[in-house]
Design an enzyme around this catalytic site. Structure first.
Site, PDB file in Angstrom:
ATOM      1  N   SER A  80       1.549 -20.006  35.778  1.00  0.00           N
ATOM      2  CA  SER A  80       3.435 -20.988  35.239  1.00  0.00           C
ATOM      3  C   SER A  80       4.310 -21.162  36.038  1.00  0.00           C
ATOM      4  O   SER A  80       4.643 -21.780  37.082  1.00  0.00           O
ATOM      5  CB  SER A  80       3.325 -20.508  33.966  1.00  0.00           C
ATOM      6  OG  SER A  80       3.622 -21.163  33.205  1.00  0.00           O
ATOM      7  N   ASP A 125      -4.324 -28.201  30.283  1.00  0.00           N
ATOM      8  CA  ASP A 125      -3.649 -26.432  29.813  1.00  0.00           C
ATOM      9  C   ASP A 125      -2.272 -27.716  28.720  1.00  0.00           C
ATOM     10  O   ASP A 125      -1.693 -28.819  29.399  1.00  0.00           O
ATOM     11  CB  ASP A 125      -2.887 -26.595  31.475  1.00  0.00           C
ATOM     12  CG  ASP A 125      -2.184 -25.248  31.256  1.00  0.00           C
ATOM     13  OD1 ASP A 125      -1.351 -25.680  30.478  1.00  0.00           O
ATOM     14  OD2 ASP A 125      -2.180 -24.673  31.884  1.00  0.00           O
ATOM     15  N   HIS A 164      -4.742 -22.094  28.737  1.00  0.00           N
ATOM     16  CA  HIS A 164      -3.169 -22.636  30.005  1.00  0.00           C
ATOM     17  C   HIS A 164      -3.215 -21.233  31.506  1.00  0.00           C
ATOM     18  O   HIS A 164      -3.845 -20.114  30.619  1.00  0.00           O
ATOM     19  CB  HIS A 164      -1.784 -21.719  29.809  1.00  0.00           C
ATOM     20  CG  HIS A 164      -0.545 -21.489  30.443  1.00  0.00           C
ATOM     21  ND1 HIS A 164      -0.256 -22.339  31.044  1.00  0.00           N
ATOM     22  CD2 HIS A 164       0.473 -20.643  30.387  1.00  0.00           C
ATOM     23  CE1 HIS A 164       1.067 -22.522  31.582  1.00  0.00           C
ATOM     24  NE2 HIS A 164       0.928 -21.278  31.368  1.00  0.00           N
TER      25      HIS A 164
END
Length: 534
Positions: A246, A473, A503
């Site tokens: 991320s 995602d 995610h």
């Protein structure tokens, strides 16, 4: 609230670049043309800063890890890994300001598990789990078993980046103040609510400046990247071996730009689009969370009577969700203890559960119960994303998230500018768009001006960087992987795709993804560009 492993997973998975904007922000006040207070210092840009060479020879003292601090999220001390390996913790000194490497230092908290096979050990594999604001010292042990295959040849290492957790963590408001803030209306509908919204974040920004003002100019991503290069040297590695997730992908990209010749085998998973500014990123998230909600609703319909939610089509299921949120805006329902489930908290809880397909059953149950007047589960999910533990204390992840994002991004929106964007955001997502649209004001009035419009991640001459995008995602939409690979440059960014939900890709358990990642990190075999898994 950490009432189950699934809720804990939702909290740890919340490594999203921009946390949900669930409280108000300043309407600007006395600003210069950049939309910041005219006296605001500019976040320190360390791109051309001197090297902290004197600190590269420091010796780390490792000892068994204690329980995480409250700033890191609390909980029990980390359990040993399979085979009995113990998690060890230490701290490392870094310059507060890389432009003054001999000046004041701050201490970064580190965690490691030593490699299984010392003879075949490659080095240290450094993890960043995103946020920005996630404590690596708490998160890596929580997920350690899932990365244990990589420990065959690496020490697994993570850290609390500057401003996070026990690394001089940013402090803003008290637990009581944060409870009130998260209960507030994140999508004002009239002048009175707009005033409350803007006044709330004036108060919040002032509290952050009062409690952490000296550190705020130095918590940006460029300084964190320099910290990682110093960490690489202290750990004794010629190159940085890295796994970023991320926001950790943005950090990894910035590192590769600053230190291309020091890039070792690196993986970027759940990829931030480095070409998007804060507005574009927020709009992309609105679309991403809407896509995840669409997929959740379609799955519910496919299961027929087994699904507890009303509706014979995905659209009808989502209409039911929107109807529930509308009712909660007018009248909150019982939550946990004396706390009510508000519309804002419910939306946060829905978002938290969309980070992983494994938490879809909790979302279904939470929506069903809230419709019947019991908002406890949705509120618990919201707590997991907001960093609130069962005892009512908050970690510092949200404060760090704001501080780092605002040190990075130059964008500052006025009230009128944000309101003008709302129709586009609502069109992108009827459920999440308004919240993310109002969230454009998250840095308005912040006491530090941002460093960039978008980060530079070009890394000519760097070793290959494996970039993995997940088609489902919600937080870092799939298109970001392609953009990151292209921006890293030809021969550097190697894009692969995971066709899945949630995610990130590696923690999905997909054997194809894990084989590709392991093949590169452990054996140096770069997957073919365009590889598809799932």
């Amino acid at each position: 609230m950490r009432t189950s492993p699934a809720l804990r997973a939702a909290a740890l998975a919340a490594t999203v670049t921009v946390l949900f904007p669930l409280a108000g922000c300043s309407d600007g006040g006395d600003q210069d043309t950049a939309g910041r207070p005219s006296s605001a210092p500019v976040a320190a840009d360390a791109a051309a800063a001197p090297t902290a060479s004197g600190l590269a020879s420091q010796q780390l003292k490792w000892k068994p890890c204690p329980a995480p601090s409250q700033a890191q999220g609390g909980g029990a001390a980390p359990s040993p890994l399979p085979g009995g390996a113990v998690w060890e913790c230490s701290s490392m000194d870094v310059p507060l300001d890389y432009a003054d490497p001999g000046g004041k230092t701050i201490s970064l908290a580190l965690v490691r598990a030593k490699a299984i096979d010392g003879k075949k050990r490659i080095g240290s594999l450094i993890f960043n789990f995103g946020g920005p604001g996630a404590s690596g010292v708490a998160t890596l042990p929580a997920f350690g078993a899932e990365y244990d295959k990589l420990r065959t040849r690496y020490d697994l290492v993570s850290f609390d980046p500057r401003g996070v957790g026990d690394s001089d963590g940013v402090e803003c408001e008290s637990d009581k103040q944060l409870d009130a803030r998260y209960e507030g209306d994140g999508t004002p509908d009239d002048a009175a609510e707009e005033k409350a919204f803007t006044e709330d974040t004036k108060t919040y920004a002032a509290a952050c400046e009062k409690n952490s003002g000296k550190e705020l100019p130095f918590v940006g991503t460029t300084n964190a990247a320099r910290d990682m290069d110093l960490m690489r040297q202290v750990l004794g590695d010629d190159r940085l071996y890295y796994f970023g997730i991320s926001y950790g992908t943005e950090l990894g990209g910035v590192y590769a730009h600053l230190f291309p010749k020091s890039v070792g085998r690196s993986v970027l998973d759940a990829v931030v689009d480095p070409t998007e500014d804060a507005e574009q990123s927020s709009l992309g998230q609105a679309k991403g969370f809407q896509l995840a909600l669409d997929n959740f609703a379609a799955d519910c319909v496919e299961r027929g009577d087994a699904c507890k939610l009303p509706g014979s089509t995905a659209e009808e299921v989502e209409q039911g969700v929107s109807g529930l949120l509308g009712r909660l805006e007018r009248k909150p329902v019982a939550g946990l203890g004396s706390r009510k489930l508000t519309q804002t908290q419910a939306t946060t809880g829905i978002a938290a559960a969309l980070y992983s397909k494994e938490t879809w059953p909790l979302l279904e149950q939470g929506l069903d119960e809230a419709d019947g007047g019991n908002g406890g589960l949705l509120l618990a999910l919201a707590d997991s994303l907001n960093g609130r533990s069962e005892d009512g204390h908050y970690d510092n992840s949200a404060a760090a998230n704001t501080a780092i994002n605002c040190a990075d991004s130059k964008e500052r929106f006025t009230l009128d500018e944000a309101k003008a964007k709302l129709p586009e955001f609502h069109d992108a997502s009827p459920v999440f768009g308004d919240y993310l649209g109002w969230g454009l004001m998250a840095c308005t009035g912040w006491p530090v001006a941002g460093a960039w419009d978008t980060p530079d991640v070009s890394a000519e001459g760097a070793a290959p960087v494996l970039v993995i995008g997940n088609t489902g995602d919600p937080a870092t939409p799939y298109a970001g992987a392609k953009a990151m690979a292209e921006e890293l440059g030809e021969g550097v960014g190697v894009e692969m795709t995971y066709r899945g939900e949630g995610h990130g890709a590696y923690n999905s358990g997909n054997a194809c993804v894990q084989k590709a990642v392991g093949g590169y990190l452990l054996d140096g075999k770069v997957p073919a560009a365009g590889t598809v898994c799932g």
